[in-house]
Motif scaffolding. Structure first.
Motif, PDB file in Angstrom:
ATOM      1  N   VAL A 155      12.713  73.757   4.630  1.00 12.35           N
ATOM      2  CA  VAL A 155      12.739  73.578   3.170  1.00 12.35           C
ATOM      3  C   VAL A 155      12.442  74.896   2.438  1.00 12.35           C
ATOM      4  CG1 VAL A 155      11.861  72.271   1.208  1.00 12.35           C
ATOM      5  CG2 VAL A 155      12.209  71.109   3.401  1.00 12.35           C
ATOM      6  N   PRO A 156      11.269  75.513   2.611  1.00 12.90           N
ATOM      7  CA  PRO A 156      11.027  76.769   1.889  1.00 12.90           C
ATOM      8  C   PRO A 156      11.926  77.904   2.382  1.00 12.90           C
ATOM      9  CG  PRO A 156       9.211  76.358   3.396  1.00 12.90           C
ATOM     10  CD  PRO A 156      10.086  75.128   3.399  1.00 12.90           C
ATOM     11  N   SER A 157      12.306  77.870   3.647  1.00 16.99           N
ATOM     12  CA  SER A 157      13.169  78.925   4.188  1.00 16.99           C
ATOM     13  C   SER A 157      14.534  78.921   3.505  1.00 16.99           C
ATOM     14  CB  SER A 157      13.345  78.749   5.696  1.00 16.99           C
ATOM     15  OG  SER A 157      12.109  78.850   6.357  1.00 16.99           O
ATOM     16  N   ASN A 158      15.106  77.747   3.316  1.00 18.36           N
ATOM     17  CA  ASN A 158      16.413  77.662   2.677  1.00 18.36           C
ATOM     18  C   ASN A 158      16.337  77.910   1.175  1.00 18.36           C
ATOM     19  OD1 ASN A 158      18.744  77.094   4.528  1.00 18.36           O
ATOM     20  ND2 ASN A 158      17.182  75.701   5.320  1.00 18.36           N
ATOM     21  N   ILE A 159      15.223  77.569   0.563  1.00 22.83           N
ATOM     22  CA  ILE A 159      15.035  77.922  -0.850  1.00 22.83           C
ATOM     23  C   ILE A 159      15.038  79.443  -0.981  1.00 22.83           C
ATOM     24  CG2 ILE A 159      13.406  77.919  -2.787  1.00 22.83           C
ATOM     25  CD1 ILE A 159      12.540  75.072  -1.769  1.00 22.83           C
ATOM     26  N   ALA A 160      14.298  80.111  -0.105  1.00 21.63           N
ATOM     27  CA  ALA A 160      14.227  81.576  -0.134  1.00 21.63           C
ATOM     28  C   ALA A 160      15.593  82.196   0.138  1.00 21.63           C
ATOM     29  CB  ALA A 160      13.209  82.069   0.899  1.00 21.63           C
ATOM     30  N   GLU A 161      16.296  81.689   1.137  1.00 18.64           N
ATOM     31  CA  GLU A 161      17.602  82.259   1.461  1.00 18.64           C
ATOM     32  C   GLU A 161      18.592  82.047   0.323  1.00 18.64           C
ATOM     33  OE1 GLU A 161      20.847  82.654   5.039  1.00 18.64           O
ATOM     34  OE2 GLU A 161      19.037  81.474   5.372  1.00 18.64           O
ATOM     35  N   GLY A 162      18.575  80.864  -0.266  1.00 20.48           N
ATOM     36  CA  GLY A 162      19.459  80.598  -1.403  1.00 20.48           C
ATOM     37  C   GLY A 162      19.159  81.502  -2.584  1.00 20.48           C
ATOM     38  N   TRP A 163      17.885  81.772  -2.780  1.00 17.67           N
ATOM     39  CA  TRP A 163      17.450  82.634  -3.883  1.00 17.67           C
ATOM     40  C   TRP A 163      18.095  84.012  -3.779  1.00 17.67           C
ATOM     41  CZ3 TRP A 163      14.072  79.841  -6.879  1.00 17.67           C
ATOM     42  CH2 TRP A 163      13.592  80.473  -8.031  1.00 17.67           C
ATOM     43  N   ALA A 164      18.260  84.486  -2.549  1.00 14.31           N
ATOM     44  CA  ALA A 164      18.776  85.833  -2.314  1.00 14.31           C
ATOM     45  C   ALA A 164      20.306  85.915  -2.391  1.00 14.31           C
ATOM     46  CB  ALA A 164      18.303  86.323  -0.950  1.00 14.31           C
TER      47      ALA A 164
END
Length: 126
Positions: free
Chosen positions: A45-54
């Protein structure tokens, strides 16, 4: 603002940490089963939020937020299974379910914001 300042990412991190701690108490024979699935979903969950952010494009951002949203739903189901098997009490599972639901709702708003172009929702400030 970078992703670490986003409320949704912070809540997703809390969810991941709480899940990992909770999953450690599951039966030893579940180390490579449900415990492993739960921790992978929670960390996703937080990993994909971070990746999407970038990501640069709205389409890519939306894709990673959708993956994060799916992982939150997957985790919700796994926590419920553990509760029904009496591996987690209501006291252990309720906070996880509440956080997963809250993160899921925030991700819904963010995904809608990407479709509608509202930057404050996409950046998790609302």
């Amino acid at each position: 603002m970078n992703y670490q300042g986003a409320v949704v990412w912070k809540k997703a991190m809390k969810l991941a940490i709480a899940t990992c701690r909770c999953a450690a108490g599951l039966p030893a024979e579940e180390r490579f089963g449900l415990r492993s699935q739960m921790t992978r979903a929670a960390v996703s969950v937080p990993s994909n939020i971070a990746e999407g952010w970038a990501r640069e494009s709205r389409k890519e951002k939306a894709q990673f937020l959708a993956i994060a949203h799916g992982s939150a739903a997957e985790l919700n189901t796994q926590v419920l299974i553990c509760r029904h098997l009496c591996w987690l009490s209501h006291g252990q599972s309720d906070p996880l379910l509440k956080l997963a639901d809250e993160v899921g709702r925030m991700l819904t708003v963010m995904r809608r914001g990407l479709r509608g172009g509202r930057s404050e929702e996409v950046e998790g400030r609302k």
